[in-house]
Design an enzyme around this catalytic site. Structure first.
Site, PDB file in Angstrom:
ATOM      1  N   SER A 230       0.883  -1.331   0.023  1.00 10.34           N
ATOM      2  CA  SER A 230       0.041  -0.036  -0.084  1.00 10.34           C
ATOM      3  C   SER A 230       0.917   1.245  -0.067  1.00 10.34           C
ATOM      4  O   SER A 230       2.268   1.294   0.428  1.00 10.34           O
ATOM      5  CB  SER A 230      -0.766  -0.055   1.134  1.00 10.34           C
ATOM      6  OG  SER A 230      -0.108   0.204   2.587  1.00 10.34           O
ATOM      7  N   ASP A 231       0.288   2.211  -0.717  1.00 14.59           N
ATOM      8  CA  ASP A 231       1.012   3.675  -0.276  1.00 14.59           C
ATOM      9  C   ASP A 231       0.686   3.711   1.110  1.00 14.59           C
ATOM     10  O   ASP A 231      -0.040   3.299   2.108  1.00 14.59           O
ATOM     11  CB  ASP A 231       0.196   4.590  -1.066  1.00 14.59           C
ATOM     12  CG  ASP A 231       1.158   6.095  -1.251  1.00 14.59           C
ATOM     13  OD1 ASP A 231       2.364   6.164  -0.354  1.00 14.59           O
ATOM     14  OD2 ASP A 231       0.946   6.908  -2.217  1.00 14.59           O
TER      15      ASP A 231
END
Length: 754
Positions: A230-231
């Protein structure tokens, strides 16, 4: 060392497996000491290492190690040079090994939908072909050192406003043709170790929990083998995300989401096999790095020299009315604080703590005659009467004036978008005042995205330095004084004004961002509209000139499975050595779908001595001609003619040729009462059924003969007749009494193969 990772996973507890799927802290992955699974570190790295000291947070800029700031993507993409980008990546990979970093978080390949996006300086281009080729070369360079890359942000992350929650709403064709291909090319040509999903939703579904995006497209179609992370903070719901294909949550959630994974496995709502698969994908990459540790030195000085090389090869000479290169014997005025304090990178998570920064004043020859006047601050938009007066007096006494203009740090950064496309007003005002006392004026721009240039027609020269990395001063000095020949070209169009941009009326919306311009992004829009721009995509001048000749194609007729080899001769017709970026565009002449008038499908950079000729070669495949057809959810090229265009920019087209493609694929169809006769007549599968209807309708709408024509009959023409018949719904053959409804329905069943 060959490891049996499945066996290793079988020895892990449920808690340990869940823990592997989230970070230990901001920058480390968890390890399992009892199983000798190491904790590894990741770091921002699109254009240099931003390794945080222990305890440093996501934006802890001051806690970063001293490192090399290479030119950000906004500039390096303008090199149009795969070999140079590979060399760039190689340096990043060596630096990462020297600093014990397993993954660098880059490159960033999101498309430049609007000049306003605050993070555009981190992105390569408005063109997906250029972005994909550039990214693949960089990734291959990094990963030769068994250091991973994390290509980001997947996908349709094209604005900063509400980026963590807004929905990018676009049809599948737009996603497939514009916003996906850079990722697709990178996966297929370079296989990045990781992919970073974006914060935003796509058509309502968060990227972090989108199975179509993360599994069906990324893995099943493109063949991605690594893990998806994920960011930072992009996880919305952890268990649905894991099911969708999000293996690693970053950073740590303090165990909150680990507990949700454990609970879901225990209550049966999450198959433990999915968790095992996620852990296996993460461990494959962890051990790919740890099993191939290299002894590398952190070669700051050598990499600074490479940063200069990349900047010099990438800066774009936009205008030159015989004013450049400068001569050391000329009296030159340097005006603007950027000459002493250059802006060379953007703000946010990619900000590098540079070990050295060069400015242009310190980089010129000691034999050059240069006077400096600050003129304006590099940090704000304040017109200072005293500074302006000094600048004007300096300009009057000079043979030539170079104004170092640009955007202050506060004007563009990660986290927010620009509200306009203007330089600070104080800079534009001073430029105009200088032009009133001096005609020989050159502008050097330091900016991360296009700016409006109200003074463009009056100045003699413009050098687009963009954000040049820490060696920016040396690169600019070499280009201004002719120690290097400009050879960069624009990786994005530069419109005259913001309202010309195709996304102008929908960019920056809050909850739902409608990509209503569809596939017409950047030059695809400007060229189709025949709209004047300040500078087109692919444009850039040199201190020499080039001639194109002898376009050749090894085939004139192709099918879906054929490859086409295209070649062209390029000659340096000037008197200095230079490099030319030769661009190949394809135009669809079939009218089978609404498409851009031309699209970049090949480019090569070639170095030529004065008078030298070299042959530049390209290879085109089926995708070079195809568009994404939503009816079949696949790429499709219609039978017909396609134009091959060779040029120096999207608007400077020097040579052209045609090639005929015979498609081996027919599109599915379903005939119904409102299918038009025109559609049926142009398809050989159905034309025979409706030829008789066409003849009867043509009689009804036929224009009177010349002998019997009355004045009022001029409204009826052959053109009208043809158009009326082509647009006639099939149901009307019943209205006109050509057949019964039952007979028509029976015919429709036959056409549909029933």
């Amino acid at each position: 060392m060959k490891r049996n990772i499945k066996e290793l996973i079988s020895q892990m507890t449920l808690e340990e497996k869940a823990g592997m799927c989230s970070g230990l802290d901001f920058w480390h992955l968890k390890g399992v000491e009892r199983l000798v699974i190491p904790s590894v570190m990741v770091s921002d790295g699109p254009h240099g290492l931003r390794k945080q000291e222990e305890g440093g947070d996501h934006l802890g800029i001051n806690d970063s190690i001293k490192a090399v700031c290479f030119p950000p993507a906004v500039l390096s993409a303008c090199s149009f040079d795969r070999d140079l980008m590979h060399e760039f990546g190689d340096a990043i990979g060596r630096e990462a090994q020297a600093n014990d970093l397993s993954v660098v978080l880059g490159p960033a390949v999101n498309i430049k939908r609007s000049p306003l996006c605050g993070r555009n300086f981190e992105y390569y281009s408005e063109d997906p072909y250029l972005a994909g080729e550039t990214a693949a070369a960089f990734i291959n360079g990094v990963q030769e050192h068994h250091v991973g890359t994390s290509i980001k942000h997947f996908a349709a992350n094209n604005q900063e406003f509400n980026r963590m929650s807004c929905s990018s709403d676009a049809d599948e064709r737009t996603l497939r043709e514009i916003y996906f291909p850079a990722f697709e090319t990178a996966v297929k040509k370079a296989q990045p170790y990781t992919v970073m999903c974006s914060y935003n939703r796509i058509n309502g579904t968060f990227a972090s929990e989108n199975p179509w995006l993360l599994t069906e497209v990324l893995r099943d179609e493109w063949g991605f083998k690594g893990y998806v992370m994920s960011d930072w903070g992009a996880v919305n719901e952890r268990v649905p995300g894991l099911k969708a294909g999000l293996e690693l949550e970053m950073p740590s959630s303090g165990g909150v989401y680990d507990k949700e994974i454990i609970a879901a496995v225990k209550d049966g709502s999450l198959d433990e096999a999915i968790l095992d698969q996620a852990v296996e994908r993460i461990l494959n990459i962890v051990f790919e790095y740890t099993d191939h540790r290299e002894t590398q030195e952190f070669t700051l000085e050598a990499d600074h020299a490479l940063a200069k090389k990349i900047a010099t090869e990438s800066m774009v000479l936009l205008k030159n009315d015989s004013v450049l290169p400068l001569k050391e014997t000329e009296k030159v005025a340097f005006i603007g604080e950027f000459a002493k304090k250059p802006r060379f990178q953007g703000g946010g998570s990619s900000h590098i703590n540079s070990f050295r920064i060069s400015n242009v004043i310190d980089s010129i020859s000691p034999d050059a005659t240069v006077r400096y006047a600050k003129g304006f601050s590099a940090d704000d938009d304040v017109y200072d009467e005293t500074l302006a007066k000094e600048a004007l007096e300096t300009a009057k006494c000079a043979d030539k004036v170079v104004v170092f203009a640009g955007l202050p740090d506060s004007f563009e950064s990660e986290g927010y978008d620009r509200s306009h496309m203007c330089l600070p007003g104080c800079q534009n005002r001073l430029i105009e005042e200088i032009l009133s006392v001096q005609s020989e004026v050159i502008i050097v721009l330091h900016n991360g995205s296009p700016v409006e240039m109200p003074w463009l027609s009056k100045v003699k020269g413009v050098l687009e330095a963009y954000l040049g990395g820490q060696a920016v001063g040396e690169a600019v000095a070499d280009l201004l004084y002719g120690r290097a020949c400009p050879c960069g070209k624009l990786a994005e169009s530069m419109p005259y004004k913001l309202s010309d941009n195709p996304s102008h009326l929908s960019f920056g919306d809050g909850e739902n961002v409608r990509y209503q311009e569809g596939i017409f992004v950047g030059y695809r829009y400007y060229d189709a509209k025949e709209m004047p721009v300040a500078f087109p995509f692919g444009y850039g001048l040199s201190y020499t000139t080039f001639a194109y000749d002898h376009l050749r194609m090894d085939k004139s007729d192709i099918t879906n499975s054929d490859m086409v080899k295209v070649s062209v001769d390029v000659t340096n017709t000037g008197d200095v050595e230079g490099k030319e970026i030769v661009q190949l565009y394809v135009g669809d002449l079939t009218d089978a779908a609404r498409r851009p008038v031309r699209e970049l499908k090949g480019y090569e950079k070639v170095s030529l001595l004065p008078g030298e000729t070299k042959t530049v070669n390209f290879t085109l495949d089926y995708r070079s001609f195809a568009w994404y057809n939503e009816a079949i959810h696949d790429w499709y090229a219609a039978s017909g003619d396609y134009e091959i265009l060779i040029g120096a920019s999207s608007r400077d087209l020097r040579l052209s040729g045609k090639i005929h493609l015979t498609s081996q694929r027919t599109l599915p169809y379903k005939v119904h009462m409102n299918t038009t006769l025109g559609e049926l007549l142009t398809d050989q599968r159905t034309a025979g059924y409706v030829e008789d209807f066409k003849k009867k309708l043509s009689t009804i709408f036929a224009a009177p003969s010349a002998d019997g024509r009355r004045d009022e009959d001029v409204a009826i023409t052959e053109e009208m007749n043809t158009a009326m018949v082509a647009c006639m719904p099939l149901r009307n053959v019943v209205s006109y009494g050509f057949c019964s409804k039952e007979e028509l329905l029976e015919m429709i069943d036959k056409m549909n193969g029933r």
